[in-house]
Design a protein around this motif. Structure first.
Motif, PDB file in Angstrom:
ATOM      1  N   MET A   1       0.847  -1.192   0.000  1.00 42.36           N
ATOM      2  CA  MET A   1       0.000   0.000   0.000  1.00 42.36           C
ATOM      3  C   MET A   1       0.886   1.246   0.000  1.00 42.36           C
ATOM      4  O   MET A   1       1.839   1.347   0.756  1.00 42.36           O
ATOM      5  N   ILE A   2       0.559   2.163  -0.846  1.00 42.71           N
ATOM      6  CA  ILE A   2       1.265   3.441  -0.927  1.00 42.71           C
ATOM      7  C   ILE A   2       0.768   4.345   0.197  1.00 42.71           C
ATOM      8  O   ILE A   2      -0.424   4.398   0.481  1.00 42.71           O
ATOM      9  N   THR A   3       1.697   5.044   0.825  1.00 41.97           N
ATOM     10  CA  THR A   3       1.340   6.031   1.834  1.00 41.97           C
ATOM     11  C   THR A   3       1.814   7.388   1.356  1.00 41.97           C
ATOM     12  O   THR A   3       2.963   7.540   0.927  1.00 41.97           O
ATOM     13  N   LEU A   4       0.920   8.347   1.426  1.00 42.14           N
ATOM     14  CA  LEU A   4       1.215   9.738   1.095  1.00 42.14           C
ATOM     15  C   LEU A   4       1.329  10.492   2.409  1.00 42.14           C
ATOM     16  O   LEU A   4       0.380  10.517   3.196  1.00 42.14           O
ATOM     17  N   TYR A   5       2.504  11.080   2.652  1.00 38.24           N
ATOM     18  CA  TYR A   5       2.737  11.855   3.877  1.00 38.24           C
ATOM     19  C   TYR A   5       2.683  13.335   3.554  1.00 38.24           C
ATOM     20  O   TYR A   5       3.205  13.770   2.524  1.00 38.24           O
ATOM     21  N   GLY A   6       2.076  14.096   4.461  1.00 46.72           N
ATOM     22  CA  GLY A   6       2.022  15.533   4.282  1.00 46.72           C
ATOM     23  C   GLY A   6       1.082  16.189   5.264  1.00 46.72           C
ATOM     24  O   GLY A   6       0.824  15.659   6.344  1.00 46.72           O
ATOM     25  N   ILE A   7       0.562  17.335   4.855  1.00 52.14           N
ATOM     26  CA  ILE A   7      -0.360  18.116   5.667  1.00 52.14           C
ATOM     27  C   ILE A   7      -1.587  18.419   4.821  1.00 52.14           C
ATOM     28  O   ILE A   7      -1.461  18.891   3.686  1.00 52.14           O
ATOM     29  N   LYS A   8      -2.737  18.138   5.378  1.00 55.52           N
ATOM     30  CA  LYS A   8      -4.015  18.177   4.655  1.00 55.52           C
ATOM     31  C   LYS A   8      -4.256  19.471   3.879  1.00 55.52           C
ATOM     32  O   LYS A   8      -4.717  19.439   2.746  1.00 55.52           O
ATOM     33  N   ASN A   9      -3.952  20.613   4.461  1.00 59.41           N
ATOM     34  CA  ASN A   9      -4.297  21.878   3.813  1.00 59.41           C
ATOM     35  C   ASN A   9      -3.222  22.402   2.858  1.00 59.41           C
ATOM     36  O   ASN A   9      -3.359  23.493   2.324  1.00 59.41           O
TER      37      ASN A   9
ATOM     38  N   ARG B   1      -2.955   5.537   1.149  1.00 56.33           N
ATOM     39  CA  ARG B   1      -3.377   5.978   2.473  1.00 56.33           C
ATOM     40  C   ARG B   1      -2.717   7.323   2.722  1.00 56.33           C
ATOM     41  O   ARG B   1      -1.531   7.493   2.438  1.00 56.33           O
ATOM     42  N   PHE B   2      -3.484   8.280   3.231  1.00 53.73           N
ATOM     43  CA  PHE B   2      -2.928   9.603   3.528  1.00 53.73           C
ATOM     44  C   PHE B   2      -2.595   9.691   5.012  1.00 53.73           C
ATOM     45  O   PHE B   2      -3.420   9.394   5.869  1.00 53.73           O
ATOM     46  N   HIS B   3      -1.367  10.096   5.293  1.00 51.34           N
ATOM     47  CA  HIS B   3      -0.896  10.290   6.672  1.00 51.34           C
ATOM     48  C   HIS B   3      -0.616  11.777   6.865  1.00 51.34           C
ATOM     49  O   HIS B   3       0.321  12.311   6.284  1.00 51.34           O
ATOM     50  N   ASP B   4      -1.464  12.411   7.650  1.00 50.35           N
ATOM     51  CA  ASP B   4      -1.321  13.838   7.939  1.00 50.35           C
ATOM     52  C   ASP B   4      -0.426  13.988   9.169  1.00 50.35           C
ATOM     53  O   ASP B   4      -0.763  13.479  10.249  1.00 50.35           O
ATOM     54  N   TYR B   5       0.701  14.660   8.998  1.00 50.10           N
ATOM     55  CA  TYR B   5       1.633  14.830  10.109  1.00 50.10           C
ATOM     56  C   TYR B   5       0.959  15.450  11.325  1.00 50.10           C
ATOM     57  O   TYR B   5       1.269  15.100  12.459  1.00 50.10           O
ATOM     58  N   ARG B   6       0.058  16.381  11.091  1.00 46.74           N
ATOM     59  CA  ARG B   6      -0.588  17.061  12.218  1.00 46.74           C
ATOM     60  C   ARG B   6      -1.636  16.171  12.891  1.00 46.74           C
ATOM     61  O   ARG B   6      -1.682  16.075  14.109  1.00 46.74           O
ATOM     62  N   ALA B   7      -2.479  15.543  12.100  1.00 45.60           N
ATOM     63  CA  ALA B   7      -3.568  14.726  12.657  1.00 45.60           C
ATOM     64  C   ALA B   7      -3.085  13.354  13.123  1.00 45.60           C
ATOM     65  O   ALA B   7      -3.510  12.860  14.165  1.00 45.60           O
ATOM     66  N   ASP B   8      -2.198  12.731  12.342  1.00 47.54           N
ATOM     67  CA  ASP B   8      -1.755  11.362  12.631  1.00 47.54           C
ATOM     68  C   ASP B   8      -0.438  11.299  13.394  1.00 47.54           C
ATOM     69  O   ASP B   8      -0.037  10.243  13.846  1.00 47.54           O
TER      70      ASP B   8
ATOM     71  N   ILE C   1       8.537  20.209   6.818  1.00 49.80           N
ATOM     72  CA  ILE C   1       8.993  19.066   6.018  1.00 49.80           C
ATOM     73  C   ILE C   1       8.485  19.239   4.591  1.00 49.80           C
ATOM     74  O   ILE C   1       7.309  19.510   4.361  1.00 49.80           O
ATOM     75  N   LYS C   2       9.402  19.090   3.641  1.00 49.74           N
ATOM     76  CA  LYS C   2       9.018  19.183   2.227  1.00 49.74           C
ATOM     77  C   LYS C   2       8.002  18.094   1.925  1.00 49.74           C
ATOM     78  O   LYS C   2       8.089  16.980   2.418  1.00 49.74           O
ATOM     79  N   ARG C   3       7.046  18.430   1.109  1.00 49.89           N
ATOM     80  CA  ARG C   3       5.984  17.501   0.775  1.00 49.89           C
ATOM     81  C   ARG C   3       5.574  17.668  -0.671  1.00 49.89           C
ATOM     82  O   ARG C   3       5.885  18.680  -1.259  1.00 49.89           O
ATOM     83  N   PRO C   4       4.905  16.674  -1.179  1.00 49.18           N
ATOM     84  CA  PRO C   4       4.493  15.405  -0.604  1.00 49.18           C
ATOM     85  C   PRO C   4       5.626  14.390  -0.567  1.00 49.18           C
ATOM     86  O   PRO C   4       6.619  14.520  -1.286  1.00 49.18           O
ATOM     87  N   LEU C   5       5.428  13.385   0.245  1.00 47.71           N
ATOM     88  CA  LEU C   5       6.345  12.257   0.329  1.00 47.71           C
ATOM     89  C   LEU C   5       5.528  10.991   0.103  1.00 47.71           C
ATOM     90  O   LEU C   5       4.573  10.729   0.831  1.00 47.71           O
TER      91      LEU C   5
ATOM     92  N   LEU D   1       9.635   8.858  -2.716  1.00 48.29           N
ATOM     93  CA  LEU D   1       9.546   9.900  -3.733  1.00 48.29           C
ATOM     94  C   LEU D   1       9.105  11.193  -3.060  1.00 48.29           C
ATOM     95  O   LEU D   1       8.023  11.257  -2.477  1.00 48.29           O
ATOM     96  N   LEU D   2       9.948  12.214  -3.137  1.00 51.90           N
ATOM     97  CA  LEU D   2       9.704  13.490  -2.474  1.00 51.90           C
ATOM     98  C   LEU D   2       9.409  14.573  -3.496  1.00 51.90           C
ATOM     99  O   LEU D   2      10.124  14.710  -4.483  1.00 51.90           O
ATOM    100  N   GLY D   3       8.336  15.338  -3.264  1.00 47.90           N
ATOM    101  CA  GLY D   3       7.953  16.416  -4.171  1.00 47.90           C
ATOM    102  C   GLY D   3       6.964  15.924  -5.209  1.00 47.90           C
ATOM    103  O   GLY D   3       6.748  14.723  -5.357  1.00 47.90           O
ATOM    104  N   PHE D   4       6.341  16.865  -5.910  1.00 45.86           N
ATOM    105  CA  PHE D   4       5.349  16.500  -6.919  1.00 45.86           C
ATOM    106  C   PHE D   4       5.911  16.666  -8.322  1.00 45.86           C
ATOM    107  O   PHE D   4       6.505  17.687  -8.652  1.00 45.86           O
ATOM    108  N   SER D   5       5.723  15.639  -9.137  1.00 44.26           N
ATOM    109  CA  SER D   5       6.078  15.685 -10.550  1.00 44.26           C
ATOM    110  C   SER D   5       5.257  14.625 -11.275  1.00 44.26           C
ATOM    111  O   SER D   5       5.378  13.431 -10.977  1.00 44.26           O
ATOM    112  N   ASP D   6       4.437  15.067 -12.190  1.00 44.24           N
ATOM    113  CA  ASP D   6       3.594  14.167 -12.968  1.00 44.24           C
ATOM    114  C   ASP D   6       4.446  13.067 -13.611  1.00 44.24           C
ATOM    115  O   ASP D   6       4.138  11.874 -13.508  1.00 44.24           O
TER     116      ASP D   6
END
Length: 124
Positions: free
Chosen positions: A1-9, A28-35, A90-94, A103-108
């Motif tokens: 399962m892929i996990t996406l780490y970051g902050i919701k907003n 699965r989304f893992h929010d640093y603040r909430a989780d 923390i740089k996001r997304p991860l 994989l860090l950062g967004f790139s199509d």
């Protein structure tokens, strides 16, 4: 399962989530603040990516820090302490998947290649 780490907003997280949904990628989304963020999890990120790559020195959170605080972040330990205290720095997304490089950062383009690389592993 892929996990996406970051902050919701975070706008880039929203963009990433849209991209993953459009490409029908289960994650699965893992929010640093909430989780939360543990020192052990952060150490895993730092060990693979390096603290310099993870520390977002271009964002608002970094720019709002006092110059003396910024100057004190000069190694993995000081960077980790700051990231645990302020996960927004923390740089996001991860993106993480078992037994695959992070994989860090967004790139199509990079996302498409990363998913193509992990697809055979997911099918086993």
């Amino acid at each position: 399962m892929i996990t996406l780490y970051g902050i919701k907003n975070c706008d880039t997280i929203k963009k990433t989530r849209r991209w993953l949904d459009e490409h029908q990628v289960e994650y699965r989304f893992h929010d640093y603040r909430a989780d939360g963020l543990t020192a052990e999890l952060l150490a895993t990120f730092i060990n693979e990516l390096g603290w310099e790559a993870l520390l977002n020195t271009r964002g608002t959170t970094w720019r709002k820090l006092d110059e003396s605080v910024r100057a004190g972040v000069d190694n993995a330990n000081s960077a980790a302490a700051l990231m645990l205290e302020m996960p927004a720095i923390i740089k996001r997304p991860l993106l993480c998947a078992p037994a695959q490089p992070m994989l860090l950062g967004f790139s199509d383009e990079r996302y498409s290649q990363w998913l193509a690389d992990i697809a055979p592993a997911a099918g086993q």
